[in-house]
Design an enzyme around this catalytic site. Sequence first.
Site, PDB file in Angstrom:
ATOM      1  CE  LYS A   1      -3.943   1.811   2.696  1.00 21.74           C
ATOM      2  NZ  LYS A   1      -4.802   1.508   3.872  1.00 21.74           N
TER       3      LYS A   1
ATOM      4  CB  SER B   1      -7.886   3.146   2.861  1.00 22.79           C
ATOM      5  OG  SER B   1      -7.045   2.671   3.907  1.00 22.79           O
TER       6      SER B   1
ATOM      7  CB  SER C   1      -8.136   0.428   5.767  1.00 31.07           C
ATOM      8  OG  SER C   1      -8.807   1.651   5.952  1.00 31.07           O
TER       9      SER C   1
END
Length: 573
Positions: A70, A144, A168
């Site tokens: 990420k 996310s 997330s």
Amino acid sequence: MSTVTTPVSDAPTPTDRVERAFLRIAEVHRPEVWITLREKEDVLADARDVEARVAAGERLPLAGLLLAVKDNVDVAGLPTTAACPDFSYPATVTASGVARLVAQGAVVLGKTNLDQFATGLVGTRSPYGAVRCGWDPDRVSGGSSSGSAVAVALGIADIGIGTDTAGSGRVPAALHGIVGLKLTLGVIPTHGVVPACIDYDCLTVLAPDLGGAATAARIMVGAEPRDPRSRVWPADVRLAAPAAPVVAVPRIEDLADLCPEYLAAFSATVAGLEATGVETRSVDISGLLEAARLLYDGAVVAERYAAIGTFLGAGPAGADPTVAAIVAAAKTPAAHELVADQDALVRAKATAAATLAGCDALLLPTTTEHPTIAAVQADPIAINRRMGTYTNFCNLLDMAAVAVPGTPTAQGNPFGVMVVVPAFGDQVAVDLAARLAAVDAPTLVEGGAELAVFGAHLRGQALHFQLEEIGARFEGETVTTDAYRLYALDTVPPKPGLVRRGAGLGSPIVGEVFRVSHAGLGRFLAALPAPMTLTAVELSDGRSVVGFGCTHDAVDGATDITDHGGWVAYRTA
């Protein structure tokens, strides 16, 4: 629906894995998954280095496994953007959790898209494009950690690295039928992670299966001097779930936010768990759901402003308007409001403990629905808020959660659940998640001491519950050397006494080996009644472990049962 594909394991080499990954990237054509995809030749060079290390004799448990990281997590040599181009900076040091994976043979493919500054659960809040669901491009991927989840679900990456403050690392796992591990705060250091809410941020692992996720997480845990919030497993950490666990489930009124197909899937998942021998107990989780609202509706949200408020306040190009509005509003809480909410969280932790008293874990749906991208664009706040109903409280209340697939919906679509436990109950959560997945429970928490038992503490015997009380983990059956004799003692409950007589003066005695925490072993020793002892016991495989014995005078006049070969055989006879 079309099914999500995952890599088929036929022992490919690290370079094979890279070649396959880039073929898959071209095949699926999902450019929005990546913010920075490394050049193929650079990734191949890293894979060749791993092959050389293996050839030189290194044992690398992750040899050649591919990482999708990420893009709010630093990887040296690559930019970190947090999905905001103007925020971008060149990372010079790799986040410690990722570095530990690379040290064990993993190879970084690239940096993945996310809800900007890890603010969102939908995967659409990014100037690099909305990340589409892996199996239905009209639906959201979940955020996310959207890019990392989709990279895993599409069979590109073996391990996705995400973060999780409000859910997330769990919501996108649920929407794709993969596993998401959100461990206890701090046990995986957040060194090298762009803060969202610094006291409640976690690095998370996304993987196709529970075993792979646990292996990666096990490598990532550990103290980190560069992260003052990092933690280690405590001396009394539980190393296993009990054989007959009790799992709390919400009352029907606490599931009001679930869409109808998810409510039916959750009921089917609970029934499936009960079929494995787990007792479920309905509990009132309204106090937990109320605490969850403090993450965005309370003063705790000020942590988001502290992290990036000044930067977003300057109006940088590429700032997502929804994220910018959330962070701007986080400037307004007064100090006394933050103190009041911190007090409310302390009280909520006590409520959680009371709610789960007598239970080993809490089973929850991971999220409430799977919306389309169009629906989220039309209503970006309310849908996102609803999707965090069951995830938002976990970090606020210092709880861990393992997200795994539940029973699919009636339409055959993925549905996810979470096994939620108090801090440091992570191994218990993994063990219970393994029941849901119908797989052998992988080891997440290492350490502790081996303890050999030969009588009433064996599985199925009268005192085995004492081992379960301290979270002992069964490691396997064993036998002693021929130096031991076994006697039936006159005790309540009945138990044997193991005494060492010398090599060749006894017979191999059957027992079991458990792994227990160091504090659990100390507690065991402190409560040990006479004439029992804990001492070094020699096993037939050459090991010497702590094991049960008894004082020599205790066997005077006792029945010698050595010829039976063990306590269970004697009791059966």
